[in-house]
Each structure stands twice: as C-alpha cells, then as structure tokens.
Design an enzyme around this catalytic site. Structure first.
Site, PDB file in Angstrom:
ATOM      1  N   ARG A   8      43.573  61.602  76.368  1.00 32.40           N
ATOM      2  CA  ARG A   8      43.283  61.116  74.862  1.00 32.40           C
ATOM      3  C   ARG A   8      43.964  59.859  74.383  1.00 32.40           C
ATOM      4  O   ARG A   8      45.501  60.053  74.274  1.00 32.40           O
ATOM      5  CB  ARG A   8      43.090  61.932  73.880  1.00 32.40           C
ATOM      6  CG  ARG A   8      42.690  61.495  72.403  1.00 32.40           C
ATOM      7  CD  ARG A   8      42.274  62.662  71.688  1.00 32.40           C
ATOM      8  NE  ARG A   8      40.963  63.201  71.658  1.00 32.40           N
ATOM      9  CZ  ARG A   8      40.239  63.724  70.689  1.00 32.40           C
ATOM     10  NH1 ARG A   8      40.881  64.054  69.560  1.00 32.40           N
ATOM     11  NH2 ARG A   8      39.079  64.195  71.010  1.00 32.40           N
ATOM     12  N   HIS A  36      33.718  58.574  74.239  1.00 34.39           N
ATOM     13  CA  HIS A  36      33.946  59.813  74.133  1.00 34.39           C
ATOM     14  C   HIS A  36      32.997  60.626  74.770  1.00 34.39           C
ATOM     15  O   HIS A  36      32.127  61.351  74.415  1.00 34.39           O
ATOM     16  CB  HIS A  36      34.154  60.308  72.497  1.00 34.39           C
ATOM     17  CG  HIS A  36      34.460  61.544  72.308  1.00 34.39           C
ATOM     18  ND1 HIS A  36      35.338  62.405  73.253  1.00 34.39           N
ATOM     19  CD2 HIS A  36      34.584  62.245  71.218  1.00 34.39           C
ATOM     20  CE1 HIS A  36      35.827  63.546  72.658  1.00 34.39           C
ATOM     21  NE2 HIS A  36      35.571  63.249  71.495  1.00 34.39           N
ATOM     22  N   GLN A  54      32.475  64.529  74.488  1.00 30.58           N
ATOM     23  CA  GLN A  54      31.451  65.007  73.301  1.00 30.58           C
ATOM     24  C   GLN A  54      30.003  64.895  73.602  1.00 30.58           C
ATOM     25  O   GLN A  54      29.431  65.865  73.307  1.00 30.58           O
ATOM     26  CB  GLN A  54      32.086  64.223  72.253  1.00 30.58           C
ATOM     27  CG  GLN A  54      31.235  64.762  70.788  1.00 30.58           C
ATOM     28  CD  GLN A  54      31.765  66.116  70.442  1.00 30.58           C
ATOM     29  OE1 GLN A  54      33.064  66.177  70.300  1.00 30.58           O
ATOM     30  NE2 GLN A  54      30.694  66.817  70.287  1.00 30.58           N
ATOM     31  N   ASP A 105      29.146  60.088  62.590  1.00 33.02           N
ATOM     32  CA  ASP A 105      30.315  60.432  62.810  1.00 33.02           C
ATOM     33  C   ASP A 105      31.195  59.808  61.837  1.00 33.02           C
ATOM     34  O   ASP A 105      30.700  59.264  60.526  1.00 33.02           O
ATOM     35  CB  ASP A 105      30.902  59.567  64.104  1.00 33.02           C
ATOM     36  CG  ASP A 105      32.336  60.113  64.630  1.00 33.02           C
ATOM     37  OD1 ASP A 105      32.995  60.884  63.930  1.00 33.02           O
ATOM     38  OD2 ASP A 105      32.753  59.608  65.503  1.00 33.02           O
ATOM     39  N   CYS A 144      30.140  65.358  65.860  1.00 31.71           N
ATOM     40  CA  CYS A 144      31.242  65.658  66.597  1.00 31.71           C
ATOM     41  C   CYS A 144      32.359  66.272  65.940  1.00 31.71           C
ATOM     42  O   CYS A 144      33.151  67.179  66.750  1.00 31.71           O
ATOM     43  CB  CYS A 144      31.778  64.386  67.389  1.00 31.71           C
ATOM     44  SG  CYS A 144      32.574  63.315  66.432  1.00 31.71           S
TER      45      CYS A 144
HETATM   46  N1  NVA Z   1      35.035  58.529  66.268  1.00 32.98           N
HETATM   47  C1  NVA Z   1      36.034  59.564  65.967  1.00 32.98           C
HETATM   48  C2  NVA Z   1      35.712  60.802  66.790  1.00 32.98           C
HETATM   49  C3  NVA Z   1      36.837  61.960  66.721  1.00 32.98           C
HETATM   50  C4  NVA Z   1      36.554  63.076  67.545  1.00 32.98           C
HETATM   51  C5  NVA Z   1      37.451  58.864  66.304  1.00 32.98           C
HETATM   52  O1  NVA Z   1      37.592  58.587  67.189  1.00 32.98           O
HETATM   53  O2  NVA Z   1      38.358  59.267  65.572  1.00 32.98           O
HETATM   54  N1   CP Z   2      35.058  66.322  68.234  1.00 32.99           N
HETATM   55  C1   CP Z   2      36.397  66.345  68.641  1.00 32.99           C
HETATM   56  O1   CP Z   2      36.876  65.549  69.950  1.00 32.99           O
HETATM   57  O2   CP Z   2      37.416  66.785  68.042  1.00 32.99           O
HETATM   58  P1   CP Z   2      38.781  66.631  68.206  1.00 32.99           P
HETATM   59  O3   CP Z   2      39.422  65.412  67.657  1.00 32.99           O
HETATM   60  O4   CP Z   2      39.159  67.748  67.246  1.00 32.99           O
HETATM   61  O5   CP Z   2      39.255  66.992  69.528  1.00 32.99           O
END
Ligand code: NVA
Ligand code: CP
Length: 315
Positions: free
Chosen positions: A114, A141, A144, A229, A269
């Site tokens: 990540r 992502h 997800q 989201d 998500c």
């Molecule tokens: N779009 C959000 C998803 C978190 C799982 C982010 O990147 O923070």
């Molecule tokens: N949806 C998701 O990826 O959650 P986290 O950021 O908690 O891993």
C-alpha cells in the site's frame, strides 16, 4: 530490467496491480474460488494450500481492513504474514524501491504493498521475484473492487450488463471500478463535482462503458448498485476543507436510493463519514451491504493469494 552479477533477471511472474491485469475468465475463476474458500471458512474447515508460505505486507499509508484481511487470510491458508511500515523500516530513510523489492522478494512468496504512486508498485513488481499485490495506491484499489464485484454477484447474480453508479470523488476506487467495467462488461454512471472530474486517459480507456452526469441524482437513476467513498482520500488531507464545500451535494441519500432500481444495493469501501458522502440512513439501512463487502475482502484475497502463489486448483 537491469541485470548485474548478483541480481539475475526475474522470470515472468503474475502480479495484481490493477483490475485490467486479469481477464474476465480469470475473474470468473477467482469468484468461484472465493465462494468455495468462503464456504469452507463458514464451516470451520481447515484449508492450508499456503503452508510454510509467507506474505510480506508493506504499508506506507494507514489501514484497518486491508491489514486484517490479508493477515488473517494468510494465516487461515496455513501461511504467515509480516507487517512492515515505512516509518519502522528503512523505507523512510530512503532505501530505493528496487533494492527493497530484490531483498524482500528473495525471502517471501508474495508481497502486498500500500503506497502513494502507482508507479511505485509497478517498480517494485518489476524487480520482484514473487507476485506483487496492490493494496491501494493514489490511482487504484483493485483488491477492494475484486471484493466488491464478488459481493455484488453474491447478492444479486451476474454483474454483466448492470448499472453501477459512482457518486463523489474521481479517486482510486472509481478508477478501479472503471477498469472492472471494461473487463467484466457493465456500465458505470458517474457524477463528480466540478473541478474533480475523471482523468482524461481513464475516461478514454472506459469509453463505451461509462456515462458522466452533472447531477448525482440523474446518475443514480436505474442503478443496480450505488457506491461512493470518502471526499478526501489518504494523501490529500490538505484539501479537506475545500473538498467539504465542493462535495456538499454529492452525498448518497435516501432520495438517490429511491430513484435507483428497486433491487439496488449500496456499497462503500469504508472507512465512511456518515453525514458527508453518505447519510446514516443509507449506510445503516436495508439496501446497504457494507459489512458483507468488508468481510469479503478476506475471502476474495484468499482466492487471489492462492491463485498467485500456487496457480489454478481444482479442489
Ligand atoms: N479512497 C480512499 C480509500 C480508503 C480505503 C483512500 O484512498 O483513502
Ligand atoms: N477499504 C479499505 O481498504 O480499508 P482500509 O484502509 O482500512 O484497509
């Protein structure tokens, strides 16, 4: 990739860096495996195809679901997982990605990352001897959306030909949904506020599978799935206040769910902000499948880990 005396070229390995990396046939296989693996979990049946295998998880951004689902999933498959963060590793002291990839991938069987830029997971994969999974970047992502499509199929059957409505930011989740639409053959209805539109290259790539709406209510009409989201994704925190103003009308509410198809479900998500991108009534209401969606992360990723590490299995 560059070669040197102590770094032989890496044989072709499969990675999962974005939804377009796999074919519709591979997704059909993965969804079938997800169901089998989930049913086994529900029956408390041991299943250890990854005994003695190790997953390295590299986190440069926070996580709850991704960490727990990968770590628990790997343990349930008979393997183990190592948790690394940039702050507690040499990454924050500037160790190059290429070196990190060579070192880590020489000791484990699969890696999940990540990070911020998609180019960083791509570079890691280029130098990795083992499969690399994108656990979220600024641009994608896929884990997800893998779980989300499985959840849709589980709840409502085939996704081909259906309408998936996205209301809110043109972010990593939307871009993975758009790729999924082109591979799996469904239509995206998207509404984003002015100034936060879909990137031109992604728009072109999704041509024929995407309709853009100025008004989020119009985007929701006839939808089989409505999803959204956070307004501010990780890494964009400096824009929070400006985004709160710009996104105020892009909240998924009861009115939007009422114009969707009568069978429509709601996904997010998570983590969610009730009263911002979604009302409490919708996310905690009868059409919401967000908990099943979150739990399915683990089941779908177990199928993904099995596929990348041991290949197709019949049992
Ligand atoms: N779009 C959000 C998803 C978190 C799982 C982010 O990147 O923070
Ligand atoms: N949806 C998701 O990826 O959650 P986290 O950021 O908690 O891993």
């Amino acid at each position: 990739m560059p070669n040197s005396l102590n770094a032989a070229p890496v044989a072709k390995v499969r990675h999962f860096l974005q939804m377009s990396d796999f074919s519709a046939e591979e997704y059909a296989y993965l969804f079938e495996r997800t169901k089998i693996i989930k049913d086994r979990f529900k029956r408390y049946e041991l299943y250890h195809p990854l005994r003695d295998r190790t997953l390295a998880m590299v986190f440069e951004k926070n996580s709850t679901r991704t960490r727990v689902s990968f770590e628990a999933g790997m343990n349930q498959l008979g393997g183990s997982a190592i948790f690394l963060t940039s702050e507690t590793s040499q990454m924050s002291r500037g160790e190059p990605i290429e070196d990190l990839a060579r070192v880590i991938s020489g000791m484990v069987d699969v890696v999940m990352i990540r990070t911020f830029k998609q180019a960083n997971v791509e570079k890691f994969a280029e130098y990795s001897r083992v499969p690399v999974i994108n656990g979220l970047t600024d641009e994608q992502h896929p884990c997800q959306v893998l779980a989300d499509v499985f959840t849709f199929i589980e709840q409502r059957g085939d996704i081909r030909g259906k309408i998936v409505t996205w209301v809110g930011d043109a972010n990593n989740m939307l871009y993975s949904w758009m790729q999924a639409a082109t591979v799996l053959g469904f239509t995206m209805h998207v509404s984003t506020p002015a100034g936060y539109e879909i990137d031109k290259a992604a728009l072109d790539a999704a041509k024929g599978y995407l309709k853009v709406f100025a008004n989020p209510l119009d985007a929701a009409r006839g939808a089989h799935l409505v999803t959204t989201d956070v307004w501010t994704s990780m890494g964009f925190e400096a824009e929070t206040e400006a985004r709160k103003k710009a996104f105020a009308d892009w909240c998924v509410d009861e009115e939007m769910m009422a114009v969707a198809d009568t069978s429509a479900i709601f996904m997010h998500c998570l983590p969610a902000h009730r009263g911002e991108e979604v009302t409490a009534g919708v996310i905690d209401g009868a059409q919401s499948v967000v908990w099943e969606e979150a739990w399915n992360r683990m089941h779908a990723q177990k199928a993904l880990l099995e596929y990348l590490v041991v290949g197709e299995v019949k049992s």
